[in-house]
Design a protein around this motif. Structure first.
Motif, PDB file in Angstrom:
ATOM      1  N   LYS A   4       0.836  -1.190   0.000  1.00 47.78           N
ATOM      2  CA  LYS A   4       0.000   0.000   0.000  1.00 47.78           C
ATOM      3  C   LYS A   4       0.877   1.248   0.000  1.00 47.78           C
ATOM      4  O   LYS A   4       1.832   1.349   0.771  1.00 47.78           O
ATOM      5  N   LEU A   5       0.561   2.194  -0.872  1.00 45.04           N
ATOM      6  CA  LEU A   5       1.329   3.435  -0.972  1.00 45.04           C
ATOM      7  C   LEU A   5       1.185   4.282   0.288  1.00 45.04           C
ATOM      8  O   LEU A   5       0.116   4.337   0.896  1.00 45.04           O
ATOM      9  N   SER A   6       2.292   4.944   0.666  1.00 45.10           N
ATOM     10  CA  SER A   6       2.264   5.851   1.807  1.00 45.10           C
ATOM     11  C   SER A   6       2.609   7.259   1.338  1.00 45.10           C
ATOM     12  O   SER A   6       3.022   7.472   0.190  1.00 45.10           O
ATOM     13  N   ILE A   7       2.458   8.223   2.245  1.00 53.32           N
ATOM     14  CA  ILE A   7       2.831   9.603   1.937  1.00 53.32           C
ATOM     15  C   ILE A   7       4.319   9.696   1.593  1.00 53.32           C
ATOM     16  O   ILE A   7       4.722  10.449   0.710  1.00 53.32           O
ATOM     17  N   VAL A   8       5.131   8.890   2.284  1.00 55.31           N
ATOM     18  CA  VAL A   8       6.583   8.870   2.029  1.00 55.31           C
ATOM     19  C   VAL A   8       6.866   8.430   0.591  1.00 55.31           C
ATOM     20  O   VAL A   8       7.717   9.013  -0.104  1.00 55.31           O
ATOM     21  N   ASP A   9       6.148   7.400   0.122  1.00 54.53           N
ATOM     22  CA  ASP A   9       6.325   6.912  -1.258  1.00 54.53           C
ATOM     23  C   ASP A   9       6.013   8.019  -2.263  1.00 54.53           C
ATOM     24  O   ASP A   9       6.739   8.203  -3.247  1.00 54.53           O
ATOM     25  N   ILE A  10       4.910   8.747  -2.023  1.00 58.76           N
ATOM     26  CA  ILE A  10       4.510   9.833  -2.930  1.00 58.76           C
ATOM     27  C   ILE A  10       5.561  10.944  -2.906  1.00 58.76           C
ATOM     28  O   ILE A  10       5.954  11.476  -3.951  1.00 58.76           O
ATOM     29  N   ALA A  11       6.032  11.275  -1.699  1.00 55.45           N
ATOM     30  CA  ALA A  11       7.035  12.324  -1.549  1.00 55.45           C
ATOM     31  C   ALA A  11       8.322  11.973  -2.306  1.00 55.45           C
ATOM     32  O   ALA A  11       8.896  12.817  -3.006  1.00 55.45           O
ATOM     33  N   ASN A  12       8.764  10.714  -2.157  1.00 58.17           N
ATOM     34  CA  ASN A  12       9.985  10.273  -2.844  1.00 58.17           C
ATOM     35  C   ASN A  12       9.817  10.298  -4.353  1.00 58.17           C
ATOM     36  O   ASN A  12      10.727  10.691  -5.090  1.00 58.17           O
ATOM     37  N   GLN A  13       8.649   9.865  -4.829  1.00 62.36           N
ATOM     38  CA  GLN A  13       8.399   9.807  -6.268  1.00 62.36           C
ATOM     39  C   GLN A  13       8.370  11.200  -6.897  1.00 62.36           C
ATOM     40  O   GLN A  13       8.862  11.404  -8.008  1.00 62.36           O
ATOM     41  N   LEU A  14       7.815  12.173  -6.174  1.00 63.75           N
ATOM     42  CA  LEU A  14       7.676  13.524  -6.717  1.00 63.75           C
ATOM     43  C   LEU A  14       8.801  14.462  -6.271  1.00 63.75           C
ATOM     44  O   LEU A  14       8.816  15.644  -6.638  1.00 63.75           O
ATOM     45  N   THR A  20       4.998  18.538   3.093  1.00 63.38           N
ATOM     46  CA  THR A  20       4.271  19.279   2.056  1.00 63.38           C
ATOM     47  C   THR A  20       3.145  18.430   1.486  1.00 63.38           C
ATOM     48  O   THR A  20       2.024  18.913   1.289  1.00 63.38           O
ATOM     49  N   ILE A  21       3.447  17.143   1.222  1.00 61.11           N
ATOM     50  CA  ILE A  21       2.416  16.218   0.716  1.00 61.11           C
ATOM     51  C   ILE A  21       1.265  16.137   1.710  1.00 61.11           C
ATOM     52  O   ILE A  21       0.086  16.187   1.338  1.00 61.11           O
ATOM     53  N   SER A  22       1.606  16.042   2.991  1.00 58.87           N
ATOM     54  CA  SER A  22       0.585  15.930   4.034  1.00 58.87           C
ATOM     55  C   SER A  22      -0.302  17.170   4.068  1.00 58.87           C
ATOM     56  O   SER A  22      -1.530  17.058   4.161  1.00 58.87           O
ATOM     57  N   PHE A  23       0.311  18.369   3.983  1.00 59.07           N
ATOM     58  CA  PHE A  23      -0.468  19.606   3.984  1.00 59.07           C
ATOM     59  C   PHE A  23      -1.433  19.646   2.801  1.00 59.07           C
ATOM     60  O   PHE A  23      -2.592  20.039   2.934  1.00 59.07           O
ATOM     61  N   LEU A  25      -2.710  17.060   1.051  1.00 59.93           N
ATOM     62  CA  LEU A  25      -3.766  16.042   1.166  1.00 59.93           C
ATOM     63  C   LEU A  25      -4.777  16.384   2.261  1.00 59.93           C
ATOM     64  O   LEU A  25      -5.921  15.931   2.212  1.00 59.93           O
ATOM     65  N   ASN A  26      -4.343  17.204   3.228  1.00 62.44           N
ATOM     66  CA  ASN A  26      -5.249  17.589   4.317  1.00 62.44           C
ATOM     67  C   ASN A  26      -5.906  18.939   4.083  1.00 62.44           C
ATOM     68  O   ASN A  26      -6.504  19.522   4.995  1.00 62.44           O
ATOM     69  N   GLY A  27      -5.796  19.448   2.831  1.00 62.86           N
ATOM     70  CA  GLY A  27      -6.476  20.685   2.477  1.00 62.86           C
ATOM     71  C   GLY A  27      -5.887  21.939   3.094  1.00 62.86           C
ATOM     72  O   GLY A  27      -6.584  22.941   3.271  1.00 62.86           O
ATOM     73  N   ARG A  28      -4.584  21.917   3.416  1.00 64.12           N
ATOM     74  CA  ARG A  28      -3.955  23.062   4.070  1.00 64.12           C
ATOM     75  C   ARG A  28      -2.931  23.759   3.166  1.00 64.12           C
ATOM     76  O   ARG A  28      -2.081  24.512   3.639  1.00 64.12           O
ATOM     77  N   ALA A  29      -3.001  23.474   1.861  1.00 63.64           N
ATOM     78  CA  ALA A  29      -2.025  24.038   0.912  1.00 63.64           C
ATOM     79  C   ALA A  29      -2.060  25.559   0.885  1.00 63.64           C
ATOM     80  O   ALA A  29      -1.018  26.226   0.907  1.00 63.64           O
ATOM     81  N   LYS A  30      -3.264  26.129   0.861  1.00 62.48           N
ATOM     82  CA  LYS A  30      -3.396  27.587   0.792  1.00 62.48           C
ATOM     83  C   LYS A  30      -2.841  28.234   2.054  1.00 62.48           C
ATOM     84  O   LYS A  30      -2.129  29.243   2.015  1.00 62.48           O
ATOM     85  N   GLU A  31      -3.189  27.615   3.181  1.00 57.32           N
ATOM     86  CA  GLU A  31      -2.729  28.115   4.485  1.00 57.32           C
ATOM     87  C   GLU A  31      -1.199  28.132   4.562  1.00 57.32           C
ATOM     88  O   GLU A  31      -0.593  29.054   5.134  1.00 57.32           O
ATOM     89  N   LYS A  32      -0.578  27.114   3.963  1.00 55.74           N
ATOM     90  CA  LYS A  32       0.884  26.984   4.002  1.00 55.74           C
ATOM     91  C   LYS A  32       1.564  27.598   2.771  1.00 55.74           C
ATOM     92  O   LYS A  32       2.761  27.410   2.570  1.00 55.74           O
ATOM     93  N   ARG A  33       0.776  28.297   1.979  1.00 56.56           N
ATOM     94  CA  ARG A  33       1.272  29.008   0.792  1.00 56.56           C
ATOM     95  C   ARG A  33       2.023  28.088  -0.179  1.00 56.56           C
ATOM     96  O   ARG A  33       3.084  28.422  -0.688  1.00 56.56           O
ATOM     97  N   ILE A  34       1.439  26.933  -0.423  1.00 57.88           N
ATOM     98  CA  ILE A  34       1.989  25.986  -1.388  1.00 57.88           C
ATOM     99  C   ILE A  34       1.417  26.335  -2.764  1.00 57.88           C
ATOM    100  O   ILE A  34       0.208  26.565  -2.898  1.00 57.88           O
TER     101      ILE A  34
END
Length: 340
Positions: A4-14, A20-23, A25-34
């Motif tokens: 099963k894919l994890s956040i770490v796998d996605i982070a490494n691939q990209l 940043t991936i966690s922010f 996926l949790n809808g906090r991108a705007k708040e963190k200015r991503i």
């Protein structure tokens, strides 16, 4: 077996940090200015690989699982099934999922189920509790977990509960039989120290006492095997030939009682008038239709989920627990009417 894919796998691939991936996926991108470009790239990749977040891991991070544990005596019982469905609908509209289970009125099983719900980090509990789990519920309350009981309550536990006026319900039903001219009235129920069952017995006793009539009570040990419920009812009705009416304390024991009456070839209400607690389709379709004490199922469900949602949304630990008592409706049908 596919990993099963994890956040770490996605982070490494990209080649992006897992934070940043966690922010994102949790809808906090705007708040963190991503940047929108990075958000779009991440979400596109997540969709392509079919990534599903680990709900337990998420609940540990956020402190909420958006799930509610619902524990009832028997989820196949029409009364509990109807309430569960109504609670589920309201909960879903408010962003919560329901996990159901049946306790079978078994203390040890209930304790194991509470442990399972704890492991799943449910946000709140709704339960029709058996006896013997007082310490377990007190522990939940001390940990800040909201608990709402229904159908019955535990006198030693100071928490919210919703129930009906059980004492008046059986008093009123017994009074109806007395007013119809019946004098040898039996009360057949499950042996139990639960609050709702004790109140139902007391209501029956009070009505007979007010008219100076003799009590005829049969308390049957609850069992999953229906034959072990039918057998003592058969013995009781066989030995008490003078009975002219019977009030059944639950819908389950009521349906078992109707089977016994049919097998004994007794005519309702000529030989024996019948009333049962909890109204449902079997009683309406029976010939003759059976008089029943109807609980306000929708009102019970609405009050239960409203109280719990208020606790979950406000987190008002200091708020005093509510005890809500609702009225029932005696649905009078041919099974209890005296033939003239």
């Amino acid at each position: 077996m596919k990993k099963k894919l994890s956040i770490v796998d996605i982070a490494n691939q990209l080649n992006v940090s897992k934070t940043t991936i966690s922010f994102i996926l949790n809808g906090r991108a705007k708040e963190k200015r991503i940047s929108e470009e990075l958000v779009e790239r991440v979400m596109k990749y997540v969709k392509e690989v079919g990534y599903k977040p680990n709900s337990l891991a998420k609940s540990l991070r956020t402190g909420k699982s958006n799930t509610i544990g619902l524990m009832v005596e028997d989820i196949s019982n029409p009364f509990f099934a109807s309430i569960a469905r109504l609670i589920e609908d309201r909960a879903y509209k408010n962003g919560y999922k329901i996990i159901y289970c049946s306790t079978d009125n078994d203390t040890h099983k209930t304790q194991e189920l509470i442990t399972m719900f704890r492991d799943r980090h449910v946000d709140g509990y709704i339960m029709a509790p058996p006896e013997g789990i007082e310490e377990d519920i007190i522990a939940l309350l001390k940990d800040g977990m909201p608990v709402v009981m229904f159908d019955r309550h535990l006198p030693m536990v100071n928490t919210d509960y919703v129930e009906i006026d059980n004492l008046f319900s059986t008093y009123n039903a017994t009074r109806h039989l007395i007013d119809q001219g019946y004098k040898n009235i039996a009360f057949v129920t499950f042996a139990s120290e639960q609050t709702q069952m004790k109140s139902r017995v007391q209501g029956y006793k009070d009505a007979l006492g007010a008219s100076n009539l003799k009590q005829n009570i049969l308390e049957v040990v609850f069992n999953q095997n229906e034959d072990l419920i039918i057998e003592p009812i058969t013995d009781f009705l066989t030995k008490n030939k003078k009975l002219d009416a019977v009030l059944f304390g639950t819908n389950h024991i009521g349906t078992c009682g109707l089977k016994v009456i049919s097998a004994m070839e007794l005519s309702i209400p000529k030989d024996l008038a019948v009333i049962s607690f909890d109204d449902y389709d079997v009683f309406k379709l029976h010939s003759p239709p059976v008089t029943a004490i109807a609980q306000p199922v929708e009102e019970i469900a609405d009050n239960v989920i409203t109280v719990l949602l208020n606790k979950l949304n406000a987190r008002m630990e200091a708020q005093r627990p509510q005890s809500i008592t609702l009225k029932t409706d005696l649905k009078i049908r041919k099974s209890s009417l005296k033939i003239k």
